[in-house]
Design a protein around this motif. Structure first.
Motif, PDB file in Angstrom:
ATOM      1  N   VAL A   1       0.729  -1.256   0.012  1.00 49.56           N
ATOM      2  CA  VAL A   1      -0.160   0.027   0.056  1.00 49.56           C
ATOM      3  C   VAL A   1       0.909   1.308   0.053  1.00 49.56           C
ATOM      4  O   VAL A   1       0.274   2.285  -0.218  1.00 49.56           O
ATOM      5  CB  VAL A   1      -0.968  -0.025   1.259  1.00 49.56           C
ATOM      6  N   LYS A   2       2.014   1.112   0.381  1.00 51.16           N
ATOM      7  CA  LYS A   2       3.003   2.166   0.249  1.00 51.16           C
ATOM      8  C   LYS A   2       3.624   2.505  -1.161  1.00 51.16           C
ATOM      9  O   LYS A   2       4.455   3.483  -1.394  1.00 51.16           O
ATOM     10  CB  LYS A   2       4.136   2.104   1.240  1.00 51.16           C
ATOM     11  N   THR A   3       3.506   1.522  -2.185  1.00 46.03           N
ATOM     12  CA  THR A   3       3.823   1.483  -3.463  1.00 46.03           C
ATOM     13  C   THR A   3       2.772   2.004  -4.478  1.00 46.03           C
ATOM     14  O   THR A   3       1.845   1.482  -4.618  1.00 46.03           O
ATOM     15  CB  THR A   3       4.336  -0.041  -3.754  1.00 46.03           C
ATOM     16  N   PRO A   4       3.133   3.145  -4.999  1.00 46.44           N
ATOM     17  CA  PRO A   4       2.127   3.823  -5.991  1.00 46.44           C
ATOM     18  C   PRO A   4       1.585   2.858  -7.226  1.00 46.44           C
ATOM     19  O   PRO A   4       0.242   2.917  -7.310  1.00 46.44           O
ATOM     20  CB  PRO A   4       2.912   5.156  -6.535  1.00 46.44           C
ATOM     21  N   LYS A   5       2.299   2.160  -7.571  1.00 48.19           N
ATOM     22  CA  LYS A   5       1.859   1.078  -8.757  1.00 48.19           C
ATOM     23  C   LYS A   5       0.995   0.114  -8.043  1.00 48.19           C
ATOM     24  O   LYS A   5       0.369  -0.527  -8.848  1.00 48.19           O
ATOM     25  CB  LYS A   5       3.097   0.423  -9.304  1.00 48.19           C
ATOM     26  N   MET A   6       0.828  -0.094  -6.638  1.00 48.97           N
ATOM     27  CA  MET A   6       0.182  -0.791  -6.173  1.00 48.97           C
ATOM     28  C   MET A   6      -1.292  -0.544  -5.632  1.00 48.97           C
ATOM     29  O   MET A   6      -2.005  -1.091  -5.061  1.00 48.97           O
ATOM     30  CB  MET A   6       0.749  -1.935  -5.045  1.00 48.97           C
ATOM     31  N   LEU A   7      -1.306   0.764  -5.795  1.00 51.93           N
ATOM     32  CA  LEU A   7      -2.581   1.474  -5.420  1.00 51.93           C
ATOM     33  C   LEU A   7      -3.915   0.861  -6.112  1.00 51.93           C
ATOM     34  O   LEU A   7      -3.697   0.531  -7.267  1.00 51.93           O
ATOM     35  CB  LEU A   7      -2.644   2.958  -5.609  1.00 51.93           C
ATOM     36  N   GLY A   8      -4.946   0.515  -5.410  1.00 49.93           N
ATOM     37  CA  GLY A   8      -5.925  -0.207  -5.872  1.00 49.93           C
ATOM     38  C   GLY A   8      -5.814  -1.713  -6.003  1.00 49.93           C
ATOM     39  O   GLY A   8      -6.892  -2.211  -6.286  1.00 49.93           O
ATOM     40  N   GLY A   9      -4.835  -2.156  -5.547  1.00 52.87           N
ATOM     41  CA  GLY A   9      -4.572  -3.680  -5.625  1.00 52.87           C
ATOM     42  C   GLY A   9      -5.319  -4.181  -4.424  1.00 52.87           C
ATOM     43  O   GLY A   9      -5.628  -3.472  -3.558  1.00 52.87           O
ATOM     44  N   PRO A  10      -5.226  -5.376  -4.276  1.00 53.74           N
ATOM     45  CA  PRO A  10      -5.914  -6.372  -2.990  1.00 53.74           C
ATOM     46  C   PRO A  10      -5.137  -6.322  -1.891  1.00 53.74           C
ATOM     47  O   PRO A  10      -4.900  -7.504  -1.544  1.00 53.74           O
ATOM     48  CB  PRO A  10      -6.005  -7.890  -3.811  1.00 53.74           C
ATOM     49  N   PHE A  11      -4.791  -5.133  -1.348  1.00 50.63           N
ATOM     50  CA  PHE A  11      -3.958  -5.162  -0.176  1.00 50.63           C
ATOM     51  C   PHE A  11      -4.742  -4.409   0.998  1.00 50.63           C
ATOM     52  O   PHE A  11      -5.319  -2.998   0.580  1.00 50.63           O
ATOM     53  CB  PHE A  11      -2.720  -4.657  -0.394  1.00 50.63           C
ATOM     54  N   ILE A  12      -4.833  -4.951   2.094  1.00 52.09           N
ATOM     55  CA  ILE A  12      -5.422  -4.196   3.370  1.00 52.09           C
ATOM     56  C   ILE A  12      -4.536  -3.243   3.738  1.00 52.09           C
ATOM     57  O   ILE A  12      -3.245  -3.500   4.217  1.00 52.09           O
ATOM     58  CB  ILE A  12      -5.800  -5.079   4.260  1.00 52.09           C
ATOM     59  N   ASP A  13      -5.013  -2.110   4.091  1.00 56.44           N
ATOM     60  CA  ASP A  13      -4.432  -1.174   4.447  1.00 56.44           C
ATOM     61  C   ASP A  13      -4.222  -0.651   6.097  1.00 56.44           C
ATOM     62  O   ASP A  13      -4.876   0.420   6.594  1.00 56.44           O
ATOM     63  CB  ASP A  13      -4.677   0.482   3.641  1.00 56.44           C
ATOM     64  N   TYR A  14      -3.719  -1.576   6.975  1.00 55.62           N
ATOM     65  CA  TYR A  14      -3.679  -1.343   8.418  1.00 55.62           C
ATOM     66  C   TYR A  14      -2.137  -1.554   8.554  1.00 55.62           C
ATOM     67  O   TYR A  14      -1.963  -1.928   9.877  1.00 55.62           O
ATOM     68  CB  TYR A  14      -4.587  -2.340   9.061  1.00 55.62           C
ATOM     69  N   ASP A  15      -1.329  -1.216   8.007  1.00 53.81           N
ATOM     70  CA  ASP A  15       0.189  -1.109   8.383  1.00 53.81           C
ATOM     71  C   ASP A  15       0.731  -2.587   8.901  1.00 53.81           C
ATOM     72  O   ASP A  15       1.544  -2.518   9.843  1.00 53.81           O
ATOM     73  CB  ASP A  15       0.413   0.212   9.343  1.00 53.81           C
ATOM     74  N   GLY A  16      -0.006  -3.496   8.358  1.00 57.55           N
ATOM     75  CA  GLY A  16       0.474  -4.884   8.675  1.00 57.55           C
ATOM     76  C   GLY A  16       0.063  -5.248  10.225  1.00 57.55           C
ATOM     77  O   GLY A  16       0.204  -6.350  10.825  1.00 57.55           O
ATOM     78  N   LYS A  17      -0.886  -4.376  10.659  1.00 56.50           N
ATOM     79  CA  LYS A  17      -1.313  -4.528  12.229  1.00 56.50           C
ATOM     80  C   LYS A  17      -2.777  -4.837  11.972  1.00 56.50           C
ATOM     81  O   LYS A  17      -3.379  -5.238  11.222  1.00 56.50           O
ATOM     82  CB  LYS A  17      -1.354  -3.245  13.065  1.00 56.50           C
ATOM     83  N   ARG A  18      -3.332  -5.094  13.373  1.00 59.72           N
ATOM     84  CA  ARG A  18      -5.026  -5.301  13.578  1.00 59.72           C
ATOM     85  C   ARG A  18      -5.107  -6.821  13.055  1.00 59.72           C
ATOM     86  O   ARG A  18      -6.362  -7.133  12.725  1.00 59.72           O
ATOM     87  CB  ARG A  18      -5.708  -4.344  13.309  1.00 59.72           C
ATOM     88  N   VAL A  19      -4.143  -7.701  12.956  1.00 61.38           N
ATOM     89  CA  VAL A  19      -4.340  -8.957  12.392  1.00 61.38           C
ATOM     90  C   VAL A  19      -5.409  -9.780  13.098  1.00 61.38           C
ATOM     91  O   VAL A  19      -6.188 -10.330  12.729  1.00 61.38           O
ATOM     92  CB  VAL A  19      -3.057  -9.755  12.455  1.00 61.38           C
ATOM     93  N   ASP A  20      -5.619  -9.674  14.342  1.00 61.67           N
ATOM     94  CA  ASP A  20      -6.623 -10.319  15.289  1.00 61.67           C
ATOM     95  C   ASP A  20      -7.825  -9.684  14.973  1.00 61.67           C
ATOM     96  O   ASP A  20      -8.917 -10.541  14.886  1.00 61.67           O
ATOM     97  CB  ASP A  20      -6.279 -10.220  16.713  1.00 61.67           C
ATOM     98  N   GLU A  21      -8.102  -8.659  14.639  1.00 58.17           N
ATOM     99  CA  GLU A  21      -9.556  -8.218  14.156  1.00 58.17           C
ATOM    100  C   GLU A  21      -9.821  -8.454  12.934  1.00 58.17           C
ATOM    101  O   GLU A  21     -10.961  -8.897  12.607  1.00 58.17           O
ATOM    102  CB  GLU A  21      -9.168  -6.551  14.403  1.00 58.17           C
ATOM    103  N   ILE A  22      -8.705  -8.672  12.096  1.00 66.28           N
ATOM    104  CA  ILE A  22      -9.018  -9.105  10.776  1.00 66.28           C
ATOM    105  C   ILE A  22      -9.429 -10.673  10.725  1.00 66.28           C
ATOM    106  O   ILE A  22     -10.301 -11.233   9.872  1.00 66.28           O
ATOM    107  CB  ILE A  22      -7.954  -8.916   9.823  1.00 66.28           C
TER     108      ILE A  22
END
Length: 551
Positions: A67-88
């Motif tokens: 999600v920090k890579t401009p070319k990946m914007l809009g891709g299938p990536f969750i934007d929680y900085d790798g955190k909140r895994v338990d909630e996911i």
């Protein structure tokens, strides 16, 4: 508008603040049109949401980097900085439980596709009806096309009437938006609890949403609004931030004899005469401090006579805008669908289910006649990756004094002869609004969850969700001979990133191609502009189109 939440008492008359958003959700994910129609919702829940969730649980760091890579914007990536895994993980568990009927429908569709692929060999379909999965019996028609390729279509109203349409997984988030950068791309990141956000388990059709946003212009006792939402003591501190005692600026309707046109960003255009207002593809910005001038909800009329929808993509039919203005829309005009195709859910049915009861369907080359304008549905080519999607129309709006505006949206003019025939029927236009987002995503980005089989990547890359390039737009200009050309629907405005994920540079193909169009128009003496932020224009009867300074 100043917020005075700490001073608000139950008896105080209050207004909704200009930056209050109503975010529509289905089982924690941002609701767009494919999450309302039961079949597309089921397939997106299983083939998009759960796949993204499982990927994040397995390797959250990859998502954080992507999600920090401009070319990946809009891709299938969750934007929680790798955190909140338990909630996911909890969201995954609740999805499996709460969406069991949707997952059942998804499995039934897969079973039906497999049965047809193996057993529909050109002979009569009649014996195959008994092999239709039990949960789909009576809700589908089995068909061949003229080349003997098997398929099926839904009786979509029956799907909505079945257990597969479940309002219990719908909800809304209410929160205040402070800037253009605070929201993650909505198709890839589920909405987890946030202390500044209130979530309400109400169906999207709920009239409490309308009652809330009527208070944008008409004050309401705070205590009444609090009661509508059954606000608890724990919620009230946040709920109060949604209101102010300060009255908004009064809207001044257009009283001239011509047509006033305002650009609200992306493909949103408001055209007004002194009798009629027409709003196209409403995707409206909120009111907050910004360096970029823009029109917001406060710049919309008290009543909107006609809302026009060009097609069924999330940047043209945005629920959070539509629900916020639902109480003020007299008629909403939508294109007809193809009648049960999985890839082409019925827009009218969908909007009825989320609380609209004032919908007019219009077909290709049909004309609606109103007091001082006509609206004609013009065929819309391409942009849907060669799928049989028919719920898409350009709109030709003919105002007083035979002043014609053509909203082409994302139609990419892959067969100019079509528009030549259209011009022979309806003549030239005065103003052409042409979408030039000509480097769209591949088919699988939006429609992948609906495909029964993974598509070959090389083929997928050729079937794009693209608007017109230079040659296609130039052809439209040559055919319709407009006096004014406006390039729009580019997804350029920063407040659109959460639905478009677009970030251009000077080297981006859509910028290069639209620059070429601007140069071409300059060469042939046609006024042209690539719209950005806001724009106000007035056409005076018997005169010409002129830019108006925005107050």
């Amino acid at each position: 508008m100043k917020n005075t939440s700490e001073e608000i008492k139950d008896h105080d008359e209050v207004y909704v603040v200009a930056n209050l958003a109503v975010e529509t959700l289905v089982e924690g994910w941002y609701a767009w049109s494919h999450l309302i129609s039961p079949a597309t919702a089921a397939l997106n829940i299983k083939n998009r949401h759960l796949k993204i969730i499982d990927s994040y649980i397995q390797n959250p760091r990859i998502h954080a980097a992507a999600v920090k890579t401009p070319k990946m914007l809009g891709g299938p990536f969750i934007d929680y900085d790798g955190k909140r895994v338990d909630e996911i993980q909890e969201l995954r568990d609740s999805t499996i439980k709460n969406c069991a009927v949707q997952l059942e429908l998804c499995d039934a569709i897969a079973e039906l596709n497999e049965m047809l692929a193996n057993e529909a060999t050109g002979y009569s379909m009649e014996p195959l009806y008994e092999k239709v999965p039990e949960s789909l019996k009576g809700m589908v028609e089995l068909i061949y096309d003229l080349n003997n390729n098997p398929s099926f279509r839904f009786f979509e109203p029956l799907l909505y009437a079945s257990k597969f349409y479940d309002e219990s997984i719908q909800s809304v988030n209410l929160f205040c938006i402070e800037d253009d950068d605070s929201r993650s791309f909505v198709l890839s990141t589920p909405r987890l609890p946030d202390p500044k956000v209130l979530n309400f388990k109400i169906p999207l059709r709920s009239t409490v949403i309308d009652e809330l946003f009527k208070a944008e212009r008409t004050p309401r006792a705070y205590g009444e609004l609090k009661a509508l939402f059954n606000i608890t003591e724990e919620q009230e501190a946040v709920f109060k931030t949604f209101f102010t005692k300060e009255a908004p600026k009064k809207y001044e309707p257009y009283n001239g004899d011509g047509v006033l046109t305002r650009y609200f960003g992306h493909a949103s255009i408001l055209a007004e005469t002194k009798n009629t207002s027409v709003l196209v593809d409403p995707v409206i910005s909120y009111g907050y401090e910004s360096d970029i001038s823009r029109y917001t909800y406060s710049d919309l009329p008290e009543e909107i006579d006609y809302v026009l929808i060009t097609h069924n993509h999330q940047d043209h039919i945005l629920f959070e805008t539509l629900l916020r203005i639902r109480h003020k829309v007299k008629k909403i005009i939508v294109p007809k669908s193809n009648g049960g195709g999985l890839q082409d859910p019925n827009i009218k049915l969908m909007l009825e289910k989320i609380g609209f009861d004032n919908i007019i369907e219009i077909g290709e080359l049909e004309t609606l006649h109103f007091q001082d304008c006509t609206i004609t549905g013009i065929p819309f080519l391409g942009e849907h990756s060669d799928l049989d999607v028919r719920s898409k129309l350009c709109h030709m709006v003919n105002f007083v004094d035979n002043y014609k505006m053509l909203f082409v949206a994302d139609s990419c003019n892959i067969e100019p002869k079509l528009y030549t025939r259209i011009q022979e029927m309806y003549g030239d236009v005065d103003v052409l609004f042409a979408g030039m987002e000509c480097e769209g995503a591949p088919l699988s980005w939006l429609y992948g969850p609906l495909l029964p089989n993974t598509m070959d990547r090389n083929k997928d890359q050729t079937r794009r969700l693209s608007g017109s390039d230079y040659d296609e737009c130039k052809s439209l200009i040559d055919i319709f001979s407009p006096k004014h050309v406006f390039i729009y629907a580019m997804g350029m405005e920063p407040w659109l990133k959460y639905i478009s994920s677009i970030k251009y540079t000077d080297e981006s193909f859509p910028i290069i191609e639209s620059n070429r169009i601007l140069e071409h128009c300059k060469t042939i003496g046609v006024d042209a502009e690539r719209l950005y932020g806001e724009k106000t224009l007035e056409y005076k009867i018997g005169g010409k189109l002129e830019a108006v300074h925005a107050e």
